[in-house]
Motif scaffolding. Sequence first.
Motif, PDB file in Angstrom:
ATOM      1  N   GLU A  49      54.108  -1.454  12.861  1.00  0.00           N
ATOM      2  CA  GLU A  49      54.312  -0.130  12.253  1.00  0.00           C
ATOM      3  C   GLU A  49      53.806   0.986  13.151  1.00  0.00           C
ATOM      4  N   ASP A  50      52.682   0.744  13.835  1.00  0.00           N
ATOM      5  CA  ASP A  50      52.093   1.790  14.663  1.00  0.00           C
ATOM      6  C   ASP A  50      52.928   2.102  15.904  1.00  0.00           C
ATOM      7  N   LEU A  51      53.786   1.159  16.323  1.00  0.00           N
ATOM      8  CA  LEU A  51      54.641   1.378  17.487  1.00  0.00           C
ATOM      9  C   LEU A  51      56.040   1.852  17.105  1.00  0.00           C
ATOM     10  N   SER A  52      56.329   1.802  15.826  1.00  0.00           N
ATOM     11  CA  SER A  52      57.679   2.106  15.350  1.00  0.00           C
ATOM     12  C   SER A  52      57.831   3.568  14.942  1.00  0.00           C
ATOM     13  N   THR A  53      59.073   4.023  14.952  1.00  0.00           N
ATOM     14  CA  THR A  53      59.418   5.366  14.490  1.00  0.00           C
ATOM     15  C   THR A  53      60.596   5.248  13.527  1.00  0.00           C
ATOM     16  N   SER A  54      61.131   6.359  13.081  1.00  0.00           N
ATOM     17  CA  SER A  54      62.265   6.321  12.173  1.00  0.00           C
ATOM     18  C   SER A  54      63.530   5.816  12.863  1.00  0.00           C
ATOM     19  N   SER A  55      63.569   5.948  14.182  1.00  0.00           N
ATOM     20  CA  SER A  55      64.777   5.549  14.916  1.00  0.00           C
ATOM     21  C   SER A  55      64.618   4.257  15.708  1.00  0.00           C
ATOM     22  N   VAL A  56      63.370   3.806  15.903  1.00  0.00           N
ATOM     23  CA  VAL A  56      63.110   2.580  16.661  1.00  0.00           C
ATOM     24  C   VAL A  56      62.094   1.728  15.914  1.00  0.00           C
ATOM     25  N   LYS A  57      62.464   0.511  15.607  1.00  0.00           N
ATOM     26  CA  LYS A  57      61.571  -0.429  14.948  1.00  0.00           C
ATOM     27  C   LYS A  57      61.176  -1.508  15.956  1.00  0.00           C
ATOM     28  N   VAL A  58      59.877  -1.758  16.084  1.00  0.00           N
ATOM     29  CA  VAL A  58      59.357  -2.655  17.116  1.00  0.00           C
ATOM     30  C   VAL A  58      58.765  -3.916  16.490  1.00  0.00           C
ATOM     31  N   TYR A  59      59.106  -5.060  17.071  1.00  0.00           N
ATOM     32  CA  TYR A  59      58.606  -6.357  16.621  1.00  0.00           C
ATOM     33  C   TYR A  59      58.084  -7.105  17.852  1.00  0.00           C
ATOM     34  N   THR A  60      56.858  -7.542  17.822  1.00  0.00           N
ATOM     35  CA  THR A  60      56.294  -8.238  18.978  1.00  0.00           C
ATOM     36  C   THR A  60      56.134  -9.728  18.689  1.00  0.00           C
ATOM     37  N   GLY A  75      59.237   6.931  25.333  1.00  0.00           N
ATOM     38  CA  GLY A  75      59.580   6.390  24.030  1.00  0.00           C
ATOM     39  C   GLY A  75      60.810   5.503  24.006  1.00  0.00           C
ATOM     40  N   GLU A  76      61.429   5.287  25.157  1.00  0.00           N
ATOM     41  CA  GLU A  76      62.637   4.462  25.235  1.00  0.00           C
ATOM     42  C   GLU A  76      62.308   3.106  25.835  1.00  0.00           C
ATOM     43  N   TYR A  77      62.773   2.048  25.175  1.00  0.00           N
ATOM     44  CA  TYR A  77      62.534   0.693  25.653  1.00  0.00           C
ATOM     45  C   TYR A  77      63.669   0.248  26.582  1.00  0.00           C
ATOM     46  N   TYR A  78      63.286  -0.105  27.810  1.00  0.00           N
ATOM     47  CA  TYR A  78      64.244  -0.615  28.789  1.00  0.00           C
ATOM     48  C   TYR A  78      64.065  -2.131  28.890  1.00  0.00           C
ATOM     49  N   HIS A 242      67.284  -6.517  21.658  1.00  0.00           N
ATOM     50  CA  HIS A 242      67.392  -5.365  20.768  1.00  0.00           C
ATOM     51  C   HIS A 242      68.806  -5.232  20.234  1.00  0.00           C
ATOM     52  N   TYR A 243      68.903  -4.616  19.064  1.00  0.00           N
ATOM     53  CA  TYR A 243      70.221  -4.329  18.493  1.00  0.00           C
ATOM     54  C   TYR A 243      70.133  -3.051  17.670  1.00  0.00           C
ATOM     55  N   TYR A 244      71.286  -2.422  17.461  1.00  0.00           N
ATOM     56  CA  TYR A 244      71.377  -1.240  16.622  1.00  0.00           C
ATOM     57  C   TYR A 244      72.008  -1.623  15.296  1.00  0.00           C
ATOM     58  N   ASP A 245      71.365  -1.245  14.200  1.00  0.00           N
ATOM     59  CA  ASP A 245      71.937  -1.582  12.898  1.00  0.00           C
ATOM     60  C   ASP A 245      72.999  -0.556  12.501  1.00  0.00           C
ATOM     61  N   SER A 246      73.551  -0.713  11.306  1.00  0.00           N
ATOM     62  CA  SER A 246      74.656   0.149  10.856  1.00  0.00           C
ATOM     63  C   SER A 246      74.241   1.606  10.691  1.00  0.00           C
ATOM     64  N   GLU A 247      72.932   1.845  10.585  1.00  0.00           N
ATOM     65  CA  GLU A 247      72.416   3.212  10.449  1.00  0.00           C
ATOM     66  C   GLU A 247      72.066   3.824  11.801  1.00  0.00           C
ATOM     67  N   GLY A 248      72.267   3.063  12.872  1.00  0.00           N
ATOM     68  CA  GLY A 248      71.940   3.559  14.206  1.00  0.00           C
ATOM     69  C   GLY A 248      70.494   3.385  14.585  1.00  0.00           C
ATOM     70  N   VAL A 249      69.737   2.647  13.780  1.00  0.00           N
ATOM     71  CA  VAL A 249      68.331   2.385  14.087  1.00  0.00           C
ATOM     72  C   VAL A 249      68.248   1.222  15.072  1.00  0.00           C
ATOM     73  N   LYS A 250      67.431   1.399  16.090  1.00  0.00           N
ATOM     74  CA  LYS A 250      67.275   0.384  17.126  1.00  0.00           C
ATOM     75  C   LYS A 250      66.118  -0.550  16.762  1.00  0.00           C
ATOM     76  N   HIS A 251      66.377  -1.852  16.770  1.00  0.00           N
ATOM     77  CA  HIS A 251      65.361  -2.853  16.489  1.00  0.00           C
ATOM     78  C   HIS A 251      65.036  -3.590  17.788  1.00  0.00           C
ATOM     79  N   VAL A 252      63.794  -3.532  18.204  1.00  0.00           N
ATOM     80  CA  VAL A 252      63.370  -4.091  19.491  1.00  0.00           C
ATOM     81  C   VAL A 252      62.412  -5.254  19.275  1.00  0.00           C
ATOM     82  N   TYR A 253      62.715  -6.386  19.886  1.00  0.00           N
ATOM     83  CA  TYR A 253      61.865  -7.593  19.841  1.00  0.00           C
ATOM     84  C   TYR A 253      61.490  -7.957  21.267  1.00  0.00           C
ATOM     85  N   TYR A 254      60.234  -8.284  21.519  1.00  0.00           N
ATOM     86  CA  TYR A 254      59.870  -8.702  22.875  1.00  0.00           C
ATOM     87  C   TYR A 254      58.625  -9.585  22.878  1.00  0.00           C
TER      88      TYR A 254
END
Length: 256
Positions: A49-60, A75-78, A242-254
């Motif tokens: 939660e602390d790494l996530s925003t409304s547009s990017v959700k982060v999962y470690t 703020g952009e994950y490459y 990573h993938y973008y959901d139907s709402e345009g939110v980016k989900h990042v796993y690493y």
Amino acid sequence: MKKLVYYILASIEAILLFIVVGAVTTAIAKHIQSAYLIQQFKKQGIYQEDLSTSSVKVYTIQSKETLKTYQLVNGEYYPGNTGDIILSLSSEMEIPFVHGFVSFFAGGHAALVLGEYQDHNTQTSQVDSFKVMEATGLNETDNYAEIASKSYWVSEDKYKEVICVRPKMTEEQRKMILVNAMAMEKDPYNYSFLFDTKNKSYCSDLISKTFDTVGINLNKDSFTTSIYDLLISNETYISYYHYYDSEGVKHVYYLD
């Protein structure tokens, strides 16, 4: 004579049917294995939660990696780091039937993340881990292996789903792979996929041949190297997704 012609035609038909059935069966098996690997990777992700925003959700995912599996800039994950392979399973060809056909049998696109190594004769003045080596055949003019920015891999407009795999290799192999990959800059694109593979390369083939130079086989079936081959190889593992959901939110796993 008619019987002979009949037997010849029947044999050719049987051979073609065998090839088609074999190709479809193999493609289905690779799809299933790829989907399983991605799903298992995502299941390990712990929402941050602390790494996530409304547009990017982060999962470690906890790991013992010493080299980061991503790069974070403004703020952009490459995806990926030096020596990693970035993949897309969806073809860039926009023609409906062609898009589905190519995506099913070959996948989309692949690129090798470069690094700081400068002991090569690259024609590019600056090479770093924000650059990739790729072979593209969709440019309007020249199509060849080239060094490009990996920034387009983060855009939803280009790819809605991106997978990054990390080959199992030593640091010495990593250095040699980058040197050998950069030595292939300007190699022509191979539109045949089957012929003249020594002098020309398509995207996943370029990467496969590069790793072959250090004894790492990323294409066990020894046929054309698809994107799926790079993903399901025993010599690689998923390190970032990573993938973008139907709402345009980016989900990042690493792997963390």
